[in-house]
Design a protein around this motif. Structure first.
Motif, PDB file in Angstrom:
ATOM      1  N   VAL A 146      23.462  52.421  92.639  1.00  0.00           N
ATOM      2  CA  VAL A 146      23.481  53.463  91.616  1.00  0.00           C
ATOM      3  C   VAL A 146      23.748  52.801  90.268  1.00  0.00           C
ATOM      4  O   VAL A 146      24.385  51.750  90.199  1.00  0.00           O
ATOM      5  CB  VAL A 146      24.552  54.539  91.906  1.00  0.00           C
ATOM      6  N   ASN A 147      23.261  53.398  89.203  1.00  0.00           N
ATOM      7  CA  ASN A 147      23.454  52.830  87.874  1.00  0.00           C
ATOM      8  C   ASN A 147      24.716  53.322  87.188  1.00  0.00           C
ATOM      9  O   ASN A 147      25.310  52.617  86.383  1.00  0.00           O
ATOM     10  CB  ASN A 147      22.247  53.116  86.982  1.00  0.00           C
TER      11      ASN A 147
ATOM     12  N   TRP B 104      32.362  52.870  94.209  1.00  0.00           N
ATOM     13  CA  TRP B 104      32.315  51.609  93.466  1.00  0.00           C
ATOM     14  C   TRP B 104      31.453  50.585  94.179  1.00  0.00           C
ATOM     15  O   TRP B 104      30.817  49.753  93.552  1.00  0.00           O
ATOM     16  CB  TRP B 104      33.727  51.066  93.236  1.00  0.00           C
ATOM     17  N   HIS B 105      31.407  50.630  95.495  1.00  0.00           N
ATOM     18  CA  HIS B 105      30.558  49.718  96.264  1.00  0.00           C
ATOM     19  C   HIS B 105      29.094  49.914  95.877  1.00  0.00           C
ATOM     20  O   HIS B 105      28.358  48.957  95.670  1.00  0.00           O
ATOM     21  CB  HIS B 105      30.755  49.949  97.764  1.00  0.00           C
TER      22      HIS B 105
ATOM     23  N   ALA C 168      28.534  54.229  86.911  1.00  0.00           N
ATOM     24  CA  ALA C 168      29.813  53.878  87.546  1.00  0.00           C
ATOM     25  C   ALA C 168      30.562  55.163  87.893  1.00  0.00           C
ATOM     26  O   ALA C 168      30.467  56.154  87.175  1.00  0.00           O
ATOM     27  CB  ALA C 168      30.644  53.027  86.596  1.00  0.00           C
ATOM     28  N   PRO C 169      31.297  55.172  89.009  1.00  0.00           N
ATOM     29  CA  PRO C 169      32.041  56.375  89.407  1.00  0.00           C
ATOM     30  C   PRO C 169      32.969  56.902  88.318  1.00  0.00           C
ATOM     31  O   PRO C 169      33.168  58.100  88.207  1.00  0.00           O
ATOM     32  CB  PRO C 169      32.837  55.914  90.627  1.00  0.00           C
ATOM     33  N   ALA C 170      33.523  56.015  87.486  1.00  0.00           N
ATOM     34  CA  ALA C 170      34.416  56.445  86.411  1.00  0.00           C
ATOM     35  C   ALA C 170      33.668  57.278  85.372  1.00  0.00           C
ATOM     36  O   ALA C 170      34.259  58.110  84.700  1.00  0.00           O
ATOM     37  CB  ALA C 170      35.050  55.231  85.748  1.00  0.00           C
ATOM     38  N   ASN C 171      32.357  57.081  85.256  1.00  0.00           N
ATOM     39  CA  ASN C 171      31.563  57.784  84.246  1.00  0.00           C
ATOM     40  C   ASN C 171      30.960  59.089  84.743  1.00  0.00           C
ATOM     41  O   ASN C 171      30.425  59.855  83.959  1.00  0.00           O
ATOM     42  CB  ASN C 171      30.431  56.888  83.743  1.00  0.00           C
ATOM     43  N   GLU C 172      31.000  59.330  86.032  1.00  0.00           N
ATOM     44  CA  GLU C 172      30.326  60.526  86.541  1.00  0.00           C
ATOM     45  C   GLU C 172      31.239  61.455  87.343  1.00  0.00           C
ATOM     46  O   GLU C 172      30.771  62.302  88.074  1.00  0.00           O
ATOM     47  CB  GLU C 172      29.121  60.126  87.393  1.00  0.00           C
ATOM     48  N   ASN C 173      32.553  61.304  87.203  1.00  0.00           N
ATOM     49  CA  ASN C 173      33.518  62.129  87.949  1.00  0.00           C
ATOM     50  C   ASN C 173      33.190  62.138  89.442  1.00  0.00           C
ATOM     51  O   ASN C 173      33.042  63.178  90.061  1.00  0.00           O
ATOM     52  CB  ASN C 173      33.552  63.557  87.405  1.00  0.00           C
ATOM     53  N   TYR C 174      33.051  60.956  89.995  1.00  0.00           N
ATOM     54  CA  TYR C 174      32.687  60.781  91.401  1.00  0.00           C
ATOM     55  C   TYR C 174      33.768  61.338  92.317  1.00  0.00           C
ATOM     56  O   TYR C 174      34.953  61.108  92.098  1.00  0.00           O
ATOM     57  CB  TYR C 174      32.480  59.298  91.690  1.00  0.00           C
ATOM     58  N   ALA C 175      33.377  62.066  93.336  1.00  0.00           N
ATOM     59  CA  ALA C 175      34.292  62.550  94.370  1.00  0.00           C
ATOM     60  C   ALA C 175      33.757  62.089  95.718  1.00  0.00           C
ATOM     61  O   ALA C 175      32.567  62.206  95.988  1.00  0.00           O
ATOM     62  CB  ALA C 175      34.378  64.069  94.330  1.00  0.00           C
TER      63      ALA C 175
END
Length: 137
Positions: free
Chosen positions: A82-83, A74-75, A85-92
């Motif tokens: 980055v464009n 999120w930082h 958001a972690p919620a949209n790209e299944n960020y790990a």
């Protein structure tokens, strides 16, 4: 007491003013992190973002407002690194990313290295490479 808290305490979650500003400005909810912090953005509208020059992004903290409580993914989004958001790209989180630790500065648990006047550990011995200055020199 909750209404007074909502009006006046910006450091402990969002105030009523923040909630009104989000709804009035058309803030779009983007996602929520594991700490309960909620992230918003002002869509790329040249008229609304004229003062910023780019899309405006912000966070509403779940509890005490501490900037270091924003997870790494999120930082990156908050700072336009980055464009997506972690919620949209299944960020790990990567293996080298450490979990958040509360900032302990100003508390009894603050880090105090050897030699600090507030440390309980023994001060390191002088190495002899220091020459004290005196006004007559």
């Amino acid at each position: 007491m909750s209404i007074l808290t909502d009006i006046f305490t910006w450091w402990n979650g969002s105030t009523i003013g923040t909630r009104v500003a989000i709804s009035r400005a058309g803030g779009e909810f983007v996602g929520e992190d594991e700490f309960g912090n909620r992230y918003y953005r002002l869509p790329n509208d040249p008229e609304k973002n004229a003062a910023f020059g780019t899309e405006r992004r912000w966070v509403v903290y779940a509890g005490y407002a501490e900037a270091s409580a924003i997870p790494a993914g999120w930082h990156g989004w908050m700072h336009h690194t980055v464009n997506a958001a972690p919620a949209n790209e299944n960020y790990a989180a990567r293996g080298w990313e450490k979990p958040h630790r509360e900032n302990r500065t100003g508390t009894v648990d603050a880090y105090r290295p050897r030699g600090s006047t507030l440390s309980t550990r023994e001060r390191p011995a002088a190495t002899g490479d220091y020459q004290a200055w005196s006004p007559g020199d």
